[in-house]
Scaffold this active site. Structure first.
Site, mmCIF file in Angstrom:
data_model
loop_
_atom_site.group_PDB
_atom_site.id
_atom_site.type_symbol
_atom_site.label_atom_id
_atom_site.label_comp_id
_atom_site.label_asym_id
_atom_site.label_seq_id
_atom_site.Cartn_x
_atom_site.Cartn_y
_atom_site.Cartn_z
ATOM 1 N N ASP A 85 -43.388 42.699 22.374
ATOM 2 C CA ASP A 85 -44.826 42.922 22.506
ATOM 3 C C ASP A 85 -45.180 44.381 22.744
ATOM 4 O O ASP A 85 -46.350 44.736 22.819
ATOM 5 C CB ASP A 85 -45.378 42.064 23.656
ATOM 6 C CG ASP A 85 -46.891 41.947 23.642
ATOM 7 O OD1 ASP A 85 -47.461 41.872 22.544
ATOM 8 O OD2 ASP A 85 -47.499 41.945 24.724
ATOM 9 N N SER B 129 -53.307 41.408 22.755
ATOM 10 C CA SER B 129 -52.614 40.401 21.953
ATOM 11 C C SER B 129 -53.391 39.095 22.002
ATOM 12 O O SER B 129 -53.882 38.684 23.057
ATOM 13 C CB SER B 129 -51.195 40.170 22.487
ATOM 14 O OG SER B 129 -50.454 41.372 22.485
ATOM 15 N N GLN C 114 -47.639 38.515 15.071
ATOM 16 C CA GLN C 114 -48.648 38.577 16.133
ATOM 17 C C GLN C 114 -49.996 38.991 15.548
ATOM 18 O O GLN C 114 -50.050 39.824 14.642
ATOM 19 C CB GLN C 114 -48.247 39.583 17.209
ATOM 20 C CG GLN C 114 -49.241 39.676 18.361
ATOM 21 C CD GLN C 114 -48.844 40.730 19.391
ATOM 22 O OE1 GLN C 114 -49.305 41.866 19.329
ATOM 23 N NE2 GLN C 114 -47.978 40.345 20.327
#
Length: 312
Positions: free
Chosen positions: A230, A254, A304
């Protein structure tokens, strides 16, 4: 409260569990401690955040801790092969996060868990994770690892940022502090593209590893990959537009995160994280990533979507 003395089926990873010469930087020690969740009841775990003056919990931390919670309820012969998660609300770093695990299925070869992370009585994150007993089967790999310099020949992220932020002490302290992950960029940083539009690109290649000899538990290495996954995906979207955190009028977060784990790997060996952003519009952007071992084996795939919102 019931007896929780024998609830965990997998080992914990305290700071004394690593091998080698025992040299682990303070940031990695803290991360290993953060992943060592407190089990407060059957299928209920509690995690904490670093003691920092930040506005919200890092998404990779929540994903990693949720995966730990799920993994602690699964037999040791089953390894995670996929996860699908949604970031629902910002996490509050000043209070613990409670992870509730739901045992959706325990089949002969697959196990499925659902995890809900809760703060202030509300869900901030949900994850579904699937675990699989190893089986023999067909095998192929069409993806080819990008040709990039060896990680040992590249400067650390901290060294590159030290030169970029110049005489801005607050930014320098933030970007150059010790981190649990040793990241070596084989492509421009967002700050470099912000200063030089010719460096804009929708692709990022980053080598990373955790610089310590870690325990052999496969769950730990998968969890650490989830944590690292991430860090730079949203940056890949920003890089395409020449924007950078702290330098551009941009706010990002996110939205969801999916990972597929293809082969065993070690997070204390170098892993190349090849990322691209195929699309952005409507205050959202998509990023994809592939993780390769140094020998070129594809071990993890990542997708993502993130919110990318311009501020005034």
């Amino acid at each position: 409260m019931g007896d929780t003395s024998n609830l965990s089926q997998r080992p914990v990873w305290g700071t004394g569990d690593h091998g080698g010469d025992g040299h682990v930087n303070s940031a990695l020690k803290e991360l290993l401690d953060l992943l060592d969740l407190e089990q407060i009841e059957l299928d209920i775990f509690r995690g904490r955040s670093p003691e920092e003056r930040i506005q919200r919990v890092f998404g990779g931390q929540v994903a990693a801790q949720a995966l730990v919670a799920a993994g602690r309820t699964v037999p040791k012969d089953r390894n995670v092969h996929s996860l699908h998660a949604y970031f629902i609300r910002p996490g509050d770093p000043s209070i613990p996060i409670v992870y509730n695990v739901e045992r959706l299925r325990d089949g002969r070869s697959f196990t499925t868990r659902r995890v809900v992370a809760v703060q202030h009585g509300k869900a901030i994150f949900t994850m579904s994770a699937s675990f699989h007993v190893f089986e023999e089967g067909v095998s192929h790999q069409a993806s080819v690892m990008p040709s990039v310099p060896d990680p040992e020949t590249l400067p650390t992220f901290q060294d590159r940022m030290y030169e970029l932020v110049g005489d801005q002490p607050e930014l320098r302290e933030w970007f150059t502090r010790p981190r649990p992950v040793d990241a070596r960029y084989a492509s421009p940083l967002t700050w470099e593209a912000f200063q030089n539009p010719e460096l804009r690109s929708a692709q990022t290649n980053v080598w990373f590893r955790y610089h310590a000899e870690l325990p052999d538990d496969p769950l730990l290495h998968v969890v650490l990959a989830a944590y690292a996954s991430d860090f730079t995906l949203v940056d890949t979207i920003l890089l395409a537009h020449g924007m950078a955190w702290g330098a551009s009028n941009v706010m990002g977060a996110s939205l969801d995160h999916a990972m597929w784990f293809h082969r065993p790997f070690r997070a204390d060996d170098w892993v190349l994280y090849a990322q691209e952003s195929p699309w952005s519009a409507g205050a959202r952007g998509l990023a994809r990533g592939e993780m390769y071992t140094a020998s070129g084996d594809l071990v993890v795939s990542v997708v993502q979507e993130a919110m990318i919102r311009l501020t005034k």
